[in-house]
Design a protein around this motif. Structure first.
Motif, short mmCIF file in Angstrom:
data_model
loop_
_atom_site.label_atom_id
_atom_site.label_comp_id
_atom_site.label_asym_id
_atom_site.label_seq_id
_atom_site.Cartn_x
_atom_site.Cartn_y
_atom_site.Cartn_z
N VAL A 141 20.62 41.70 29.56
CA VAL A 141 19.33 42.11 29.01
C VAL A 141 18.96 41.22 27.83
O VAL A 141 19.81 40.88 27.00
CB VAL A 141 19.38 43.59 28.55
N SER A 142 17.69 40.82 27.76
CA SER A 142 17.22 39.98 26.67
C SER A 142 15.70 40.11 26.54
O SER A 142 15.00 40.31 27.54
CB SER A 142 17.58 38.51 26.93
N ASP A 143 15.20 39.96 25.32
CA ASP A 143 13.76 39.95 25.07
C ASP A 143 13.16 38.56 25.24
O ASP A 143 11.95 38.39 25.09
CB ASP A 143 13.47 40.41 23.62
N ARG A 144 13.98 37.57 25.53
CA ARG A 144 13.53 36.18 25.43
C ARG A 144 12.39 35.81 26.38
O ARG A 144 11.67 34.85 26.14
CB ARG A 144 14.71 35.21 25.63
N ASP A 145 12.23 36.56 27.49
CA ASP A 145 11.16 36.25 28.44
C ASP A 145 10.13 37.38 28.55
O ASP A 145 9.46 37.51 29.57
CB ASP A 145 11.76 35.95 29.82
N GLY A 146 10.03 38.20 27.51
CA GLY A 146 8.98 39.20 27.48
C GLY A 146 9.41 40.59 27.90
O GLY A 146 10.51 40.80 28.43
N VAL A 147 8.51 41.55 27.70
CA VAL A 147 8.81 42.96 27.92
C VAL A 147 9.08 43.26 29.39
O VAL A 147 10.02 44.00 29.73
CB VAL A 147 7.65 43.85 27.41
N GLN A 148 8.29 42.71 30.30
CA GLN A 148 8.46 43.01 31.72
C GLN A 148 9.84 42.60 32.22
O GLN A 148 10.53 43.38 32.88
CB GLN A 148 7.38 42.32 32.56
N LYS A 149 10.25 41.37 31.90
CA LYS A 149 11.56 40.90 32.33
C LYS A 149 12.69 41.70 31.68
O LYS A 149 13.71 42.00 32.29
CB LYS A 149 11.72 39.41 32.00
N PHE A 185 16.56 35.28 35.41
CA PHE A 185 15.24 35.77 35.02
C PHE A 185 14.14 35.29 35.97
O PHE A 185 13.01 35.75 35.89
CB PHE A 185 14.95 35.40 33.57
N GLY A 186 14.48 34.37 36.90
CA GLY A 186 13.53 34.00 37.93
C GLY A 186 13.27 35.13 38.91
O GLY A 186 12.15 35.30 39.41
N GLU A 187 14.30 35.92 39.18
CA GLU A 187 14.19 37.07 40.08
C GLU A 187 15.31 38.05 39.73
O GLU A 187 16.46 37.86 40.10
CB GLU A 187 14.27 36.63 41.54
N ILE A 188 14.94 39.10 39.01
CA ILE A 188 15.92 40.05 38.49
C ILE A 188 16.26 41.18 39.45
O ILE A 188 17.44 41.42 39.74
CB ILE A 188 15.45 40.63 37.14
N PRO A 189 15.27 41.91 40.00
CA PRO A 189 15.60 43.08 40.82
C PRO A 189 16.46 42.72 42.03
O PRO A 189 16.16 41.80 42.79
CB PRO A 189 14.22 43.59 41.28
N GLY A 190 17.55 43.44 42.17
CA GLY A 190 18.45 43.22 43.29
C GLY A 190 19.51 42.16 43.07
O GLY A 190 20.37 41.94 43.94
N SER A 191 19.51 41.51 41.90
CA SER A 191 20.45 40.39 41.67
C SER A 191 21.90 40.86 41.60
O SER A 191 22.79 40.21 42.17
CB SER A 191 20.07 39.62 40.41
N THR A 216 41.81 36.97 40.86
CA THR A 216 41.58 38.06 41.81
C THR A 216 40.65 39.14 41.27
O THR A 216 40.22 40.02 42.02
CB THR A 216 42.91 38.70 42.22
N THR A 217 40.32 39.09 39.98
CA THR A 217 39.38 40.03 39.36
C THR A 217 38.51 39.29 38.37
O THR A 217 39.02 38.51 37.55
CB THR A 217 40.13 41.17 38.62
N ILE A 218 37.19 39.54 38.44
CA ILE A 218 36.29 38.91 37.47
C ILE A 218 35.42 39.97 36.79
O ILE A 218 35.03 40.96 37.40
CB ILE A 218 35.38 37.85 38.12
N PHE A 219 35.13 39.73 35.52
CA PHE A 219 34.13 40.49 34.77
C PHE A 219 32.96 39.53 34.57
O PHE A 219 33.07 38.58 33.78
CB PHE A 219 34.68 40.96 33.42
N ASP A 220 31.86 39.77 35.28
CA ASP A 220 30.75 38.82 35.24
C ASP A 220 29.60 39.36 34.41
O ASP A 220 29.33 40.55 34.37
CB ASP A 220 30.26 38.50 36.65
N HIS A 221 28.88 38.41 33.79
CA HIS A 221 27.75 38.71 32.91
C HIS A 221 26.59 37.87 33.42
O HIS A 221 26.49 36.69 33.12
CB HIS A 221 28.16 38.32 31.48
N HIS A 222 25.72 38.46 34.24
CA HIS A 222 24.75 37.68 35.01
C HIS A 222 23.38 37.61 34.36
O HIS A 222 22.94 38.53 33.67
CB HIS A 222 24.61 38.28 36.41
N ALA A 223 22.66 36.50 34.65
CA ALA A 223 21.26 36.34 34.25
C ALA A 223 20.54 35.52 35.31
O ALA A 223 21.03 34.46 35.72
CB ALA A 223 21.16 35.63 32.90
#
Length: 446
Positions: free
Chosen positions: A159-167, A132-138, A123-130
């Motif tokens: 958050v990760s550096d793995r796909d560059g500064v913009q991502k 990187f195909g489309e980040i804004p609004g996810s 009934t409760t989740i703590f989610d950790h989402h990724a």
């Protein structure tokens, strides 16, 4: 008003732990009273009655660490992917998936995950989402699904550096924007943390950006020492171990949750304890990724608050309960350890972790607590009483025993049927999104 009764009631409340034939009275989003079924039926004759049919009534379960982004991976094989170590697992499967997730893919993943959680009594989740195909609004897309289906959730972006500064900057901004939204909305159904991936994918500059963007709004939810990559990277490039690096950047604290913590030493555990930082263990995922066994028993000895998650390996918390005991006993070479820690993690510590974010008490059936209630089909063929509840949980029950799920006082799943949720329509749309994702990953049609 709602009355859930005609069943054995397990409350997880020390003042009234068990009722052989009990009921839970619900007024709005909160539990009003717990007591004998006959008494409460007489007291609240006009209440809508949810019949437990003699089965087990208990608090909804809490998953302290999962990944919605893996929701469309069930049955997926990515051609040419044959990992031989943890980094190859990440690169070949999970990073590959999240790099192809659009907002629709994220939304479909959320539908798949939340429906499964409801079926399994979570009934409760703590989610950790990724995604990187489309980040804004996810995070907002996930929030919309949780609100639509009625799930209680605490969300963050990885958050990760793995796909560059913009991502990376987009991920930081998504966390900050969502945390601000949650602060203004002040809902006890949707909360925010500030997410970070493994330390070997995060530079010092990125940590500085994260803490500046968070600006004390919320705690951090971050992967720590899941694989030896973290340890080697921190020692080689920063001259310290991963937990010390987090301490140096102001990441630790009583609202921060560290995922995994497998390859941590005693000194790091002391730092975690002294900063009041929380840890979440994910036993099945750790075994599946062959990354090792977390020193949870030592964490308990030091007084660290350790909860239980699944890392999305499953949505069945009772399955994780079983596996935790096995891996800890196997690792310790002792058949008489980890029972108390196992039960404390799922039924006490996950509620304590949730209390850091949600105002209403969770994981307990008592007056004033959240009306998050499940009914489990369980017909014991051995004695069942207050003295052996945990034994029946560990060796008898599974998430699929869940027949009814109530979250925030709303019946979402009753007698194994969704209520007010068009499961077929959601599944059909989700299937189309999964076909698109699989097609992109394997360069063919499904």
């Amino acid at each position: 008003m709602l009355l859930v009764g005609n069943g054995r009631v397990i409350t997880r409340d020390g003042a009234l732990p068990y009722l052989e034939d009990g009921a839970v009275a619900v007024d709005g989003a909160l539990i009003k009273e717990v007591g004998p079924c006959s008494e409460l039926r007489t007291k609240y004759p006009q209440a809508d009655f949810v019949d437990a049919r003699g089965q087990v009534i208990m608090p909804g379960l809490i998953n302290a660490h999962t990944h919605i982004y893996s929701g469309l991976a069930r049955g997926l094989a990515i051609e040419g992917n044959n990992p031989t170590n943890f980094l190859e697992v990440l690169e070949g499967m999970w990073w590959n998936i999240d790099r192809h997730l659009t907002l629709d893919g994220t939304k479909a993943s959320a539908y798949a995950t939340v429906l499964d959680c409801i079926r399994d009594g979570v009934t409760t989740i703590f989610d950790h989402h990724a995604s990187f195909g489309e980040i804004p609004g996810s995070l907002f897309a996930i929030k919309d699904v949780c609100q639509e289906l009625g799930m209680r959730a605490c969300l963050c972006y990885e958050v990760s550096d793995r796909d560059g500064v913009q991502k990376c900057d987009e991920a930081i901004r998504e966390n900050a924007d969502f945390a601000k939204w949650c602060k203004e909305a002040d809902s006890d159904m949707i909360k925010a943390m500030f997410g970070g991936h493994a330390l070997f994918t995060l530079s010092d500059k990125t940590f500085e950006k994260m803490t500046a963007a968070n600006n004390g709004m919320t705690g951090f939810h971050i992967h720590v020492s899941e694989g030896m990559n973290d340890v080697y990277d921190s020692l080689r490039n920063y001259g310290c171990r991963p937990v010390n690096r987090l301490l140096n950047h102001g990441i630790l604290g009583d609202k921060t949750l560290l995922g995994h913590c497998i390859h941590v030493n005693s000194a790091e555990l002391d730092v975690i304890k002294e900063t009041g930082t929380m840890v979440v263990n994910n036993p099945e995922s750790n075994m599946g990724n062959a990354v090792g066994c977390s020193p949870v028993l030592q964490m308990f000895q030091k007084g660290i608050l350790v909860g239980m998650g699944t890392d999305a390996y499953t949505h069945d918390m009772l399955e994780s309960l079983k596996v935790f005991l096995i891996i800890q006993r196997h690792n310790a070479c002792h058949p008489n350890v980890a029972w108390c820690e196992d039960m404390a993690m799922l039924f006490q510590n996950n509620a304590a972790i949730a209390a850091k974010y949600f105002k209403t008490p969770l994981g307990v059936l008592k007056p004033g607590a959240a009306a998050d209630i499940i009914v489990m089909d369980y017909k014991p063929f051995t004695p069942f009483s207050a003295e052996n509840i945990d034994g029946h949980m560990l060796y008898g029950m599974m998430g699929k025993n869940c027949r009814t799920t109530i979250i925030n006082g709303k019946v979402l799943y009753q007698d194994r049927e969704f209520v007010g949720i068009d499961e077929e329509k959601i599944n059909a749309w989700t299937l189309e999104q999964s076909k698109k994702l699989w097609g992109e990953l394997n360069h063919r049609s499904y």
